[in-house]
Write a protein that holds these residues in place. Structure first.
Motif, PDB file in Angstrom:
ATOM      1  N   LYS A 179      46.910  17.413 -64.316  1.00  0.00           N
ATOM      2  CA  LYS A 179      48.258  17.586 -63.764  1.00  0.00           C
ATOM      3  C   LYS A 179      48.439  17.188 -62.301  1.00  0.00           C
ATOM      4  CE  LYS A 179      50.375  21.047 -66.709  1.00  0.00           C
ATOM      5  NZ  LYS A 179      50.870  22.420 -66.786  1.00  0.00           N
ATOM      6  N   PRO A 180      47.570  17.610 -61.391  1.00  0.00           N
ATOM      7  CA  PRO A 180      47.864  17.317 -59.981  1.00  0.00           C
ATOM      8  C   PRO A 180      47.529  15.890 -59.536  1.00  0.00           C
ATOM      9  CG  PRO A 180      45.816  18.508 -60.113  1.00  0.00           C
ATOM     10  CD  PRO A 180      46.387  18.454 -61.512  1.00  0.00           C
ATOM     11  N   LEU A 181      46.963  15.094 -60.419  1.00  0.00           N
ATOM     12  CA  LEU A 181      46.503  13.770 -60.016  1.00  0.00           C
ATOM     13  C   LEU A 181      47.493  12.680 -60.388  1.00  0.00           C
ATOM     14  CD1 LEU A 181      42.746  13.989 -61.046  1.00  0.00           C
ATOM     15  CD2 LEU A 181      43.791  14.503 -58.840  1.00  0.00           C
TER      16      LEU A 181
ATOM     17  N   ALA B 110      42.284   6.583 -61.174  1.00  0.00           N
ATOM     18  CA  ALA B 110      41.504   5.342 -61.177  1.00  0.00           C
ATOM     19  C   ALA B 110      40.197   5.502 -60.404  1.00  0.00           C
ATOM     20  CB  ALA B 110      42.326   4.208 -60.590  1.00  0.00           C
ATOM     21  N   ALA B 111      40.182   6.439 -59.466  1.00  0.00           N
ATOM     22  CA  ALA B 111      39.001   6.631 -58.619  1.00  0.00           C
ATOM     23  C   ALA B 111      37.954   7.546 -59.236  1.00  0.00           C
ATOM     24  CB  ALA B 111      39.442   7.202 -57.270  1.00  0.00           C
TER      25      ALA B 111
ATOM     26  N   ALA C  60      42.396   7.055 -65.909  1.00  0.00           N
ATOM     27  CA  ALA C  60      43.541   6.169 -65.658  1.00  0.00           C
ATOM     28  C   ALA C  60      43.840   5.340 -66.905  1.00  0.00           C
ATOM     29  CB  ALA C  60      43.264   5.270 -64.465  1.00  0.00           C
ATOM     30  N   ARG C  61      42.793   4.864 -67.555  1.00  0.00           N
ATOM     31  CA  ARG C  61      42.999   4.075 -68.778  1.00  0.00           C
ATOM     32  C   ARG C  61      43.659   4.922 -69.870  1.00  0.00           C
ATOM     33  NH1 ARG C  61      38.132   2.082 -66.955  1.00  0.00           N
ATOM     34  NH2 ARG C  61      36.841   3.373 -68.303  1.00  0.00           N
TER      35      ARG C  61
ATOM     36  N   THR D 103      32.815  15.498 -63.406  1.00  0.00           N
ATOM     37  CA  THR D 103      33.240  14.657 -62.289  1.00  0.00           C
ATOM     38  C   THR D 103      34.721  14.858 -61.995  1.00  0.00           C
ATOM     39  OG1 THR D 103      31.561  13.006 -62.840  1.00  0.00           O
ATOM     40  CG2 THR D 103      33.400  12.266 -61.472  1.00  0.00           C
ATOM     41  N   LEU D 104      35.528  14.891 -63.045  1.00  0.00           N
ATOM     42  CA  LEU D 104      36.964  15.101 -62.881  1.00  0.00           C
ATOM     43  C   LEU D 104      37.258  16.452 -62.242  1.00  0.00           C
ATOM     44  CD1 LEU D 104      39.944  14.285 -63.436  1.00  0.00           C
ATOM     45  CD2 LEU D 104      39.687  15.398 -65.672  1.00  0.00           C
ATOM     46  N   VAL D 105      36.638  17.498 -62.743  1.00  0.00           N
ATOM     47  CA  VAL D 105      36.878  18.844 -62.214  1.00  0.00           C
ATOM     48  C   VAL D 105      36.459  18.926 -60.752  1.00  0.00           C
ATOM     49  CG1 VAL D 105      36.219  21.276 -62.378  1.00  0.00           C
ATOM     50  CG2 VAL D 105      36.763  19.985 -64.444  1.00  0.00           C
TER      51      VAL D 105
END
Length: 147
Positions: free
Chosen positions: A48-50, A56-57, A64-65, A92-94
C-alpha cells in the motif's frame, strides 16, 4: 605457507535495525504458512504505501512487474503470483516498507488477530508479539514485565 584465517567482524546494526530484520523474517515465515488468498491480502497491505518507482527498486523489480499487469488494484495481485513469490522477496519487501512506513507493518497486527488460518501458527504468534511490543514502544508504553 599456512593459510591464515581472517576474523570476520559482524557489522554493527543501528538501533532498532535488528528488530526490523526480525519482523521482516517473521513475516516471510508467516507468508509461507498461509493460503494464497491470505498471501495476496497480506501482500496487498504491505504494498500500500509504495509507489511504482519504489516497487521497481525492491527485489529486482518483481513487485513493479506485478503492479503493472492490470488496470486496477485487484488485478495487480493474482493468487498464483502471490503464492509463487519466494519468501526472500517478501522479506526484502517488508524490510524496505519498514523504512518508508512503520505504521503499515504494525497494521499487520490486526490482520494476524483476525485470521482464522493464523491462530495456530507459532510464527504468527511470535510476529504478533514483536509487533505489539513495537507499537507499545512507539507510543511510550512500557511492555508488561519491563523494568
Amino acid at each position: 605457507m599456512p593459510i591464515q584465517q581472517t576474523e570476520q567482524k559482524a557489522t554493527p546494526l543501528a538501533p532498532g535495525q535488528d528488530q526490523k530484520l526480525e519482523v521482516a523474517e517473521l513475516i516471510g515465515v508467516v507468508y509461507t504458512e498461509i493460503p494464497p488468498v491470505e498471501q495476496r491480502h497480506l501482500l496487498f497491505q504491505i504494498l500500500k504505501p509504495l509507489g511504482l518507482l519504489s516497487l521497481a527498486a525492491v527485489a529486482n523489480g518483481v513487485f513493479a512487474r506485478l503492479w503493472l499487469r492490470g488496470d486496477n488494484q485487484h488485478e495487480h495481485l493474482r493468487l498464483d503470483d502471490a503464492h509463487n513469490l519466494p519468501p526472500s522477496d517478501i522479506v526484502t519487501l517488508v524490510h524496505f516498507v519498514q523504512q518508508v512506513s512503520a505504521e503499515t507493518i504494525e497494521g499487520l497486527a490486526s490482520t494476524l488477530c483476525t485470521s482464522p488460518t493464523l491462530v495456530g501458527s507459532a510464527a504468527a504468534a511470535m510476529l504478533l508479539r514483536v509487533l505489539m511490543r513495537r507499537i507499545q514502544e512507539r507510543r511510550g508504553v512500557r511492555p508488561a514485565g519491563a523494568h
